[in-house]
Design a protein around this motif. Sequence first.
Motif, PDB file in Angstrom:
ATOM      1  N   GLN A 257       3.851  43.796 -19.877  1.00 20.21           N
ATOM      2  CA  GLN A 257       5.050  44.491 -20.336  1.00 20.21           C
ATOM      3  C   GLN A 257       6.230  44.237 -19.408  1.00 20.21           C
ATOM      4  O   GLN A 257       7.378  44.296 -19.827  1.00 20.21           O
ATOM      5  CB  GLN A 257       4.775  45.996 -20.433  1.00 20.21           C
ATOM      6  CG  GLN A 257       3.798  46.391 -21.519  1.00 20.21           C
ATOM      7  CD  GLN A 257       4.280  46.011 -22.898  1.00 20.21           C
ATOM      8  OE1 GLN A 257       5.436  46.196 -23.250  1.00 20.21           O
ATOM      9  NE2 GLN A 257       3.380  45.466 -23.705  1.00 20.21           N
ATOM     10  N   THR A 258       5.955  43.959 -18.140  1.00 13.45           N
ATOM     11  CA  THR A 258       7.015  43.679 -17.177  1.00 13.45           C
ATOM     12  C   THR A 258       7.507  42.243 -17.269  1.00 13.45           C
ATOM     13  O   THR A 258       8.713  41.977 -17.334  1.00 13.45           O
ATOM     14  CB  THR A 258       6.510  43.954 -15.747  1.00 13.45           C
ATOM     15  OG1 THR A 258       6.041  45.297 -15.660  1.00 13.45           O
ATOM     16  CG2 THR A 258       7.624  43.740 -14.726  1.00 13.45           C
ATOM     17  N   ILE A 259       6.585  41.286 -17.268  1.00 11.76           N
ATOM     18  CA  ILE A 259       6.948  39.873 -17.180  1.00 11.76           C
ATOM     19  C   ILE A 259       7.189  39.246 -18.548  1.00 11.76           C
ATOM     20  O   ILE A 259       7.967  38.295 -18.675  1.00 11.76           O
ATOM     21  CB  ILE A 259       5.844  39.098 -16.426  1.00 11.76           C
ATOM     22  CG1 ILE A 259       5.671  39.673 -15.014  1.00 11.76           C
ATOM     23  CG2 ILE A 259       6.176  37.611 -16.341  1.00 11.76           C
ATOM     24  CD1 ILE A 259       6.913  39.601 -14.147  1.00 11.76           C
ATOM     25  N   GLY A 260       6.547  39.772 -19.602  1.00 14.32           N
ATOM     26  CA  GLY A 260       6.676  39.167 -20.930  1.00 14.32           C
ATOM     27  C   GLY A 260       8.111  38.963 -21.382  1.00 14.32           C
ATOM     28  O   GLY A 260       8.502  37.843 -21.750  1.00 14.32           O
ATOM     29  N   PRO A 261       8.969  40.016 -21.386  1.00  8.25           N
ATOM     30  CA  PRO A 261      10.359  39.814 -21.814  1.00  8.25           C
ATOM     31  C   PRO A 261      11.120  38.824 -20.934  1.00  8.25           C
ATOM     32  O   PRO A 261      11.988  38.099 -21.421  1.00  8.25           O
ATOM     33  CB  PRO A 261      10.950  41.225 -21.710  1.00  8.25           C
ATOM     34  CG  PRO A 261       9.781  42.147 -21.838  1.00  8.25           C
ATOM     35  CD  PRO A 261       8.653  41.430 -21.154  1.00  8.25           C
ATOM     36  N   LEU A 262      10.803  38.784 -19.620  1.00 13.13           N
ATOM     37  CA  LEU A 262      11.472  37.840 -18.723  1.00 13.13           C
ATOM     38  C   LEU A 262      11.057  36.407 -19.055  1.00 13.13           C
ATOM     39  O   LEU A 262      11.876  35.482 -18.970  1.00 13.13           O
ATOM     40  CB  LEU A 262      11.133  38.161 -17.271  1.00 13.13           C
ATOM     41  CG  LEU A 262      11.372  39.604 -16.819  1.00 13.13           C
ATOM     42  CD1 LEU A 262      11.046  39.758 -15.335  1.00 13.13           C
ATOM     43  CD2 LEU A 262      12.806  40.036 -17.102  1.00 13.13           C
ATOM     44  N   PHE A 263       9.794  36.221 -19.438  1.00  9.19           N
ATOM     45  CA  PHE A 263       9.292  34.905 -19.847  1.00  9.19           C
ATOM     46  C   PHE A 263      10.039  34.399 -21.074  1.00  9.19           C
ATOM     47  O   PHE A 263      10.325  33.203 -21.192  1.00  9.19           O
ATOM     48  CB  PHE A 263       7.791  35.015 -20.131  1.00  9.19           C
ATOM     49  CG  PHE A 263       7.222  33.902 -20.963  1.00  9.19           C
ATOM     50  CD1 PHE A 263       7.024  32.643 -20.423  1.00  9.19           C
ATOM     51  CD2 PHE A 263       6.872  34.127 -22.294  1.00  9.19           C
ATOM     52  CE1 PHE A 263       6.485  31.620 -21.194  1.00  9.19           C
ATOM     53  CE2 PHE A 263       6.338  33.114 -23.058  1.00  9.19           C
ATOM     54  CZ  PHE A 263       6.145  31.852 -22.517  1.00  9.19           C
ATOM     55  N   LEU A 264      10.367  35.286 -21.983  1.00  7.87           N
ATOM     56  CA  LEU A 264      11.072  34.867 -23.190  1.00  7.87           C
ATOM     57  C   LEU A 264      12.453  34.303 -22.871  1.00  7.87           C
ATOM     58  O   LEU A 264      12.923  33.361 -23.512  1.00  7.87           O
ATOM     59  CB  LEU A 264      11.209  36.049 -24.158  1.00  7.87           C
ATOM     60  CG  LEU A 264       9.910  36.665 -24.689  1.00  7.87           C
ATOM     61  CD1 LEU A 264      10.226  37.838 -25.593  1.00  7.87           C
ATOM     62  CD2 LEU A 264       9.073  35.631 -25.434  1.00  7.87           C
ATOM     63  N   ILE A 265      13.118  34.868 -21.846  1.00  8.96           N
ATOM     64  CA  ILE A 265      14.472  34.443 -21.482  1.00  8.96           C
ATOM     65  C   ILE A 265      14.460  33.249 -20.531  1.00  8.96           C
ATOM     66  O   ILE A 265      15.398  32.451 -20.510  1.00  8.96           O
ATOM     67  CB  ILE A 265      15.236  35.633 -20.852  1.00  8.96           C
ATOM     68  CG1 ILE A 265      15.481  36.711 -21.905  1.00  8.96           C
ATOM     69  CG2 ILE A 265      16.547  35.198 -20.239  1.00  8.96           C
ATOM     70  CD1 ILE A 265      16.144  37.955 -21.365  1.00  8.96           C
ATOM     71  N   GLU A 266      13.402  33.117 -19.745  1.00  5.05           N
ATOM     72  CA  GLU A 266      13.315  32.043 -18.747  1.00  5.05           C
ATOM     73  C   GLU A 266      13.545  30.675 -19.397  1.00  5.05           C
ATOM     74  O   GLU A 266      12.982  30.368 -20.444  1.00  5.05           O
ATOM     75  CB  GLU A 266      11.930  32.057 -18.112  1.00  5.05           C
ATOM     76  CG  GLU A 266      11.780  31.150 -16.900  1.00  5.05           C
ATOM     77  CD  GLU A 266      12.372  31.764 -15.648  1.00  5.05           C
ATOM     78  OE1 GLU A 266      13.465  31.322 -15.241  1.00  5.05           O
ATOM     79  OE2 GLU A 266      11.748  32.687 -15.099  1.00  5.05           O
ATOM     80  N   PRO A 267      14.380  29.818 -18.802  1.00  6.34           N
ATOM     81  CA  PRO A 267      14.603  28.473 -19.364  1.00  6.34           C
ATOM     82  C   PRO A 267      13.299  27.683 -19.481  1.00  6.34           C
ATOM     83  O   PRO A 267      12.365  27.874 -18.698  1.00  6.34           O
ATOM     84  CB  PRO A 267      15.550  27.829 -18.340  1.00  6.34           C
ATOM     85  CG  PRO A 267      16.229  28.967 -17.665  1.00  6.34           C
ATOM     86  CD  PRO A 267      15.212  30.071 -17.624  1.00  6.34           C
ATOM     87  N   ARG A 268      13.261  26.788 -20.441  1.00  9.03           N
ATOM     88  CA  ARG A 268      12.053  25.997 -20.660  1.00  9.03           C
ATOM     89  C   ARG A 268      11.722  25.124 -19.448  1.00  9.03           C
ATOM     90  O   ARG A 268      10.553  24.836 -19.187  1.00  9.03           O
ATOM     91  CB  ARG A 268      12.212  25.132 -21.915  1.00  9.03           C
ATOM     92  CG  ARG A 268      12.101  25.944 -23.196  1.00  9.03           C
ATOM     93  CD  ARG A 268      12.156  25.081 -24.445  1.00  9.03           C
ATOM     94  NE  ARG A 268      11.814  25.909 -25.610  1.00  9.03           N
ATOM     95  CZ  ARG A 268      10.596  26.060 -26.096  1.00  9.03           C
ATOM     96  NH1 ARG A 268       9.586  25.414 -25.536  1.00  9.03           N
ATOM     97  NH2 ARG A 268      10.370  26.822 -27.134  1.00  9.03           N
ATOM     98  N   ALA A 269      12.733  24.698 -18.729  1.00  6.06           N
ATOM     99  CA  ALA A 269      12.489  23.877 -17.550  1.00  6.06           C
ATOM    100  C   ALA A 269      11.689  24.632 -16.490  1.00  6.06           C
ATOM    101  O   ALA A 269      11.014  24.020 -15.655  1.00  6.06           O
ATOM    102  CB  ALA A 269      13.811  23.406 -16.954  1.00  6.06           C
ATOM    103  N   GLN A 270      11.756  25.973 -16.508  1.00  6.98           N
ATOM    104  CA  GLN A 270      11.006  26.810 -15.572  1.00  6.98           C
ATOM    105  C   GLN A 270       9.755  27.410 -16.201  1.00  6.98           C
ATOM    106  O   GLN A 270       9.138  28.315 -15.639  1.00  6.98           O
ATOM    107  CB  GLN A 270      11.884  27.943 -15.042  1.00  6.98           C
ATOM    108  CG  GLN A 270      12.803  27.543 -13.895  1.00  6.98           C
ATOM    109  CD  GLN A 270      13.972  26.695 -14.364  1.00  6.98           C
ATOM    110  OE1 GLN A 270      14.705  27.091 -15.273  1.00  6.98           O
ATOM    111  NE2 GLN A 270      14.141  25.526 -13.750  1.00  6.98           N
TER     112      GLN A 270
END
Length: 435
Positions: A257-270
Amino acid sequence: MNTATTAAPAAVPALRPLRWVPTLYFVQGLQFFVVNLILALMLKNQGVANDRIAAWTAALGLAWAFKPLWSPFLELARRKKAVVVAMQYTGAALLALAALALQFPFWFALLMGAMFVFAFTSATHDIACDGLYMAALDSRAQALYVGWQGAFFNASKFLALGGLMKLAGWLEVGVGVTQAWTLIFLLLGALLAALATWNARALPDPVSPLLSTAAGSPWREVAATQKAVLLGFLAKPQIALAVAFIVLFRFGEGQVQTIGPLFLIEPRAQGGLGLTTGQVGDLYGIAGTAAFLLGSILGGSFTAWLGLKRAMPLLIAAMVVPNLVFWQLSVHLPESLWTVGAAIALESFFYGFGFVGMILFIMQVVAPGPFQTAHYALGTGVMQLGFIFSKFISGSLQLQMGYSGFFFWTVVAGLPVLLLLWWVRWPAADAPAQP
């Protein structure tokens, strides 16, 4: 508590609670989601690393974990309405201060300071809010309008994700990230001030009797009762096992629940999906919220039909599904927004379905006995502490493992709680019928 008992509230005309119950619980949800959801996504867009986001949002969540410790002292407030309205206006001012903080070079320290105070005023508002609801309505009306509570609490999540996140994404393109989020926090502050103004007029104002004790000091009586509540909680049979069960139940899910939304926004290069703020708002605000509500309803019906003991293994399994979904997203990195949307709907549905098990475990296994309401509050506090621990470690683990390794770890982390089922002592009423 050896105090003068509160007189039963007078019957309330059928339509009057609809003037204030929706706005009261909309504010409760809005403040909660600002701290526990919106803030993390804003920090991500400001370029803050995942470990710092996880650690700081976890620290802010302590306000909700520890609120049972000071909730009895709010009983000394004769007018809960005054506390509710004061906390709402204070929250509006703090959101405006948070918006102002973004304009300074040392914005992070100012923002966290404002959010720290905002978290504690929000948690205090929650206590007074629930107290006002119970004092203003008789038992029949409480049951009648409880559905409106949940509906408008979750409606605030729909606004936060489906509305404000969409607006933030549009503004980021036009005026930049910092100015966009400055405007969002100003808008949140204005909305909260407007709702506080309405609630100042619409909320009922039941007057609680002054606490009186043989010792002559209500403060001492409240403190003594709180001590009895804590000692009674710690003396419950299998309390150590119950605490371990509560913490492990959300151990994997809390990290997702903490990292999931951040993963969605993270650039594909990362290693992320590279979605825009507006796209995340669409996915969570529409598909995610609807799926969560449906899952919660069906999870409750399923558990009522099967009984908590027999349903619990499946409820735990349901809580692992969101972890599996994000693991697969991190492995395959789909580009189709429809595929990602379906995945978000799936993880939200099973999260809502399985989370019912945690609430019912606290309600039926941990809380029964003397001080049932207070012990339920303490049980939810333990749950929040476990969730905070999961949040706190999630950022560092993700940076060390990468997204796919991290999400696989959360799948594994969600399984140990199954082992504790062998030792949990279930209520007799929940045991399967004997042949």
